[in-house]
Design an enzyme around this catalytic site. Structure first.
Site, mmCIF file in Angstrom:
data_model
loop_
_atom_site.group_PDB
_atom_site.id
_atom_site.type_symbol
_atom_site.label_atom_id
_atom_site.label_comp_id
_atom_site.label_asym_id
_atom_site.label_seq_id
_atom_site.Cartn_x
_atom_site.Cartn_y
_atom_site.Cartn_z
ATOM 1 N N CYS A 117 0.861 -1.191 0.000
ATOM 2 C CA CYS A 117 0.000 0.000 0.000
ATOM 3 C C CYS A 117 0.890 1.231 0.000
ATOM 4 C CB CYS A 117 -0.896 -0.017 1.237
ATOM 5 S SG CYS A 117 -1.996 1.404 1.374
ATOM 6 N N HIS A 137 -10.093 1.306 1.752
ATOM 7 C CA HIS A 137 -9.621 2.636 2.166
ATOM 8 C C HIS A 137 -10.807 3.561 2.456
ATOM 9 C CE1 HIS A 137 -5.253 2.580 1.824
ATOM 10 N NE2 HIS A 137 -5.298 2.010 0.634
ATOM 11 N N HIS A 167 -9.064 -3.792 -2.045
ATOM 12 C CA HIS A 167 -8.075 -3.005 -1.295
ATOM 13 C C HIS A 167 -8.458 -1.522 -1.322
ATOM 14 C CE1 HIS A 167 -3.731 -2.072 -0.130
ATOM 15 N NE2 HIS A 167 -4.194 -0.896 -0.525
ATOM 16 N N GLU A 168 -8.792 -1.014 -2.516
ATOM 17 C CA GLU A 168 -9.109 0.423 -2.630
ATOM 18 C C GLU A 168 -10.396 0.767 -1.877
ATOM 19 O OE1 GLU A 168 -6.835 2.296 -3.458
ATOM 20 O OE2 GLU A 168 -5.661 0.659 -4.294
HETATM 21 NI NI NI Z 1 -3.615 1.112 -0.190
#
Ligand code: NI
Length: 176
Positions: free
Chosen positions: A98, A144, A140-141
């Protein structure tokens, strides 16, 4: 536009839930900065909170890299107000990095197949069923946007560490 500074783990903004976008037409400058920043850092993905903007906007995309011909390409996509639906029970574990956790890698379980929906920068609906690395990057995004960083998902912290120690020969995937 501009390459923006990346917020790193420890910054409270990265642990906060981002807000829904109500006016997509106001995102042009943000999206331009996200593209410039992701390109400058050679990332596979970037979420708006990583540059300090607490809105539900993510960018991802990977072109085929001649050094890693087996890595799947992911079309460059801006996704506004994304929603993810897992398809099936199957999960994969793979190494992630990341941009907000520089120099580190961790082994992260993700749904193998997902459907995701959202809007592009013109307000058109995106609706895709994907699997593998594409599905992983999107998960993953979107994490966030809910204030989740990948280390929180690692099952065994023996599989979290410095990339230079874990992979002294180098590592194929880009940070996201
Ligand atoms: Ni990330």
């Amino acid at each position: 536009m501009a390459v923006r500074a990346i917020r790193r783990m420890g910054d409270p903004l990265l642990w906060a839930r981002a807000q829904e976008v109500s006016d997509i037409s106001a995102l042009a400058d943000l999206v331009a900065d996200m593209k410039d920043t992701m390109a400058a850092l050679q990332g596979a993905g970037l979420a708006a909170p990583q540059i300090g903007v607490p809105l539900r906007v993510v960018l991802f995309g990977v072109s085929v890299n001649p050094r890693y011909p087996d890595a799947a390409a992911v079309p460059e996509t801006i996704l506004v107000n994304p929603v993810i639906e897992p398809l099936g029970e199957e999960q994969d574990e793979a190494w992630e990095g990341c941009l907000s956790v520089p120099g580190m890698r961790g082994l992260v379980p993700r749904h193998r197949r997902i459907r995701y929906r959202g809007f592009d920068i013109d307000g058109a609906m995106i609706d895709r069923e994907v699997e593998g690395f594409h599905a992983r990057v999107v998960q993953h995004e979107c994490d966030h946007l809910d204030g989740i960083l990948y280390p929180s998902r690692i099952r065994d912290l023996k599989f979290f560490g410095y990339e230079s120690v874990l992979f002294p020969e180098g590592f194929a995937e880009q940070d996201a």
